[in-house]
Design an enzyme around this catalytic site. Structure first.
Site, short mmCIF file in Angstrom:
data_model
loop_
_atom_site.label_atom_id
_atom_site.label_comp_id
_atom_site.label_asym_id
_atom_site.label_seq_id
_atom_site.Cartn_x
_atom_site.Cartn_y
_atom_site.Cartn_z
N HIS A 1 -8.60 0.89 -0.96
CA HIS A 1 -8.42 0.02 -2.13
C HIS A 1 -9.76 -0.52 -2.65
O HIS A 1 -9.85 -1.65 -3.12
CB HIS A 1 -7.44 -1.12 -1.82
CG HIS A 1 -6.12 -0.60 -1.34
ND1 HIS A 1 -5.26 0.07 -2.17
CD2 HIS A 1 -5.53 -0.62 -0.12
CE1 HIS A 1 -4.19 0.44 -1.48
NE2 HIS A 1 -4.34 0.04 -0.23
N SER B 1 0.84 -1.20 0.00
CA SER B 1 0.00 0.00 0.00
C SER B 1 0.88 1.26 0.00
O SER B 1 1.66 1.46 -0.93
CB SER B 1 -0.98 -0.02 1.17
OG SER B 1 -1.95 0.98 1.02
#
Length: 307
Positions: A194, A77
């Protein structure tokens, strides 16, 4: 976080520069809290980014040959920004500014809709897509329009993170046995990262990345979006934006990184930064590769504690 790293000169410089870029004292926040402020997305992402690169400084100080011989990098991430800085594709200050914009935009998007993330360990029979479909139908029955519930992180075989509307996640927890989920746990995050609920964060990040000079990485860096190597600067710019609303394919990335012929030795792997969760995931994905794994923490280390 980072208390034991201050004795490395490069780390002190890093935090001084971070204060100028961010407009607040990140080091004090990491060392003194308050915890509630550090847990907020807008502070947490810059903290993880800088702590990861500070741990690289520690590794470089102790074992410079490891950093010199490194052939590939990947970051989970926001850690992908740190991996790209390490690989020479992004400058530290520019990348941190992009992380700041990303974090603030994701915080704002999180506050717009009650949403979250659910860590799931499932049995072999678990069907995550079907579970998410039924959770979305449940949300629709509650009057939620266009609900979100989808796999947002692929961690290791039989483990996923599902993100979306809170009502969907609560439904999955209540019906865990039906979907062959062994364990479920709501993560302490502010939103459904996400997933398409993060779409409001796409444009601010895209704009800032257009203004930053991006180089071709000096070593292989793997993307969260497709688990493959970044090819060139435009590729990096495009996929860093896409990553905000796309699932993190970490399990697939681990397979890409460690794919090799039978009998070939596995490389040394170093996890740099706060926590050792990526090492735990690697152990589940590839036990042979994990045997060559080491963790370089951003916490106070033994030598500093003894002096």
């Amino acid at each position: 976080m980072c208390r034991g790293l201050q004795r490395y000169p490069g780390v002190r410089d890093m935090y001084r520069l971070a204060e100028k870029v961010l407009g607040y004292d990140l080091l004090s926040l990491c060392l003194e809290g308050p915890r509630a402020a550090l847990d907020r997305t807008q502070h947490c992402q810059p903290a993880v980014f800088v702590a990861s690169l500070a741990a690289v400084e520690k590794l470089n100080h102790r074992q410079p040959e490891v950093v010199e011989r490194c052939v590939a990098a990947a970051g989970y991430s926001v850690g992908e920004f740190a991996a790209l800085v390490f690989a020479g594709a992004l400058g530290f200050a520019e990348a941190l500014y992009a992380v700041k914009v990303r974090a603030e935009a994701m915080q704002k998007a999180s506050e717009a809709v009650p949403s979250g993330m659910l860590s799931v360990v499932g049995r072999r029979e678990a069907n995550y897509k079907f579970a998410c479909l039924e959770a979305r139908k449940h949300c629709e029955s509650l009057g939620i329009e266009n609900p979100v519930c989808t796999v947002s992180n692929y961690l290791f075989p039989d483990s996923r993170v599902i993100a979306g509307h809170l009502q969907a996640l609560e439904f999955l927890q209540e019906n865990a046995r039906k979907y062959y989920f062994k364990r479920t746990k709501l993560l302490p995050v502010s939103g459904a990262f996400h997933t398409r609920l993060m779409e409001p964060a796409v444009e601010p990040l895209a704009e800032v990345l257009k203004s930053i000079e991006i180089q071709k990485p000096l070593l292989c860096v793997y993307s969260n979006v497709d688990g493959k190597k970044y090819m060139h600067s435009k590729h990096i710019q495009k996929l860093l934006v896409k990553q905000v609303v796309s699932p993190v394919l970490w399990e697939q990335t681990m397979h890409s990184v460690y794919e090799r012929k039978q009998g070939t030795e596995f490389p040394y792997t170093y996890e740099v930064g706060p926590g050792n969760q990526l090492g735990a995931i690697l152990k589940q994905c590839n036990l042979k590769a994990w045997k060559q794994y080491k963790h370089v923490d951003a916490l106070e280390d033994e030598e500093a504690a003894e002096t």
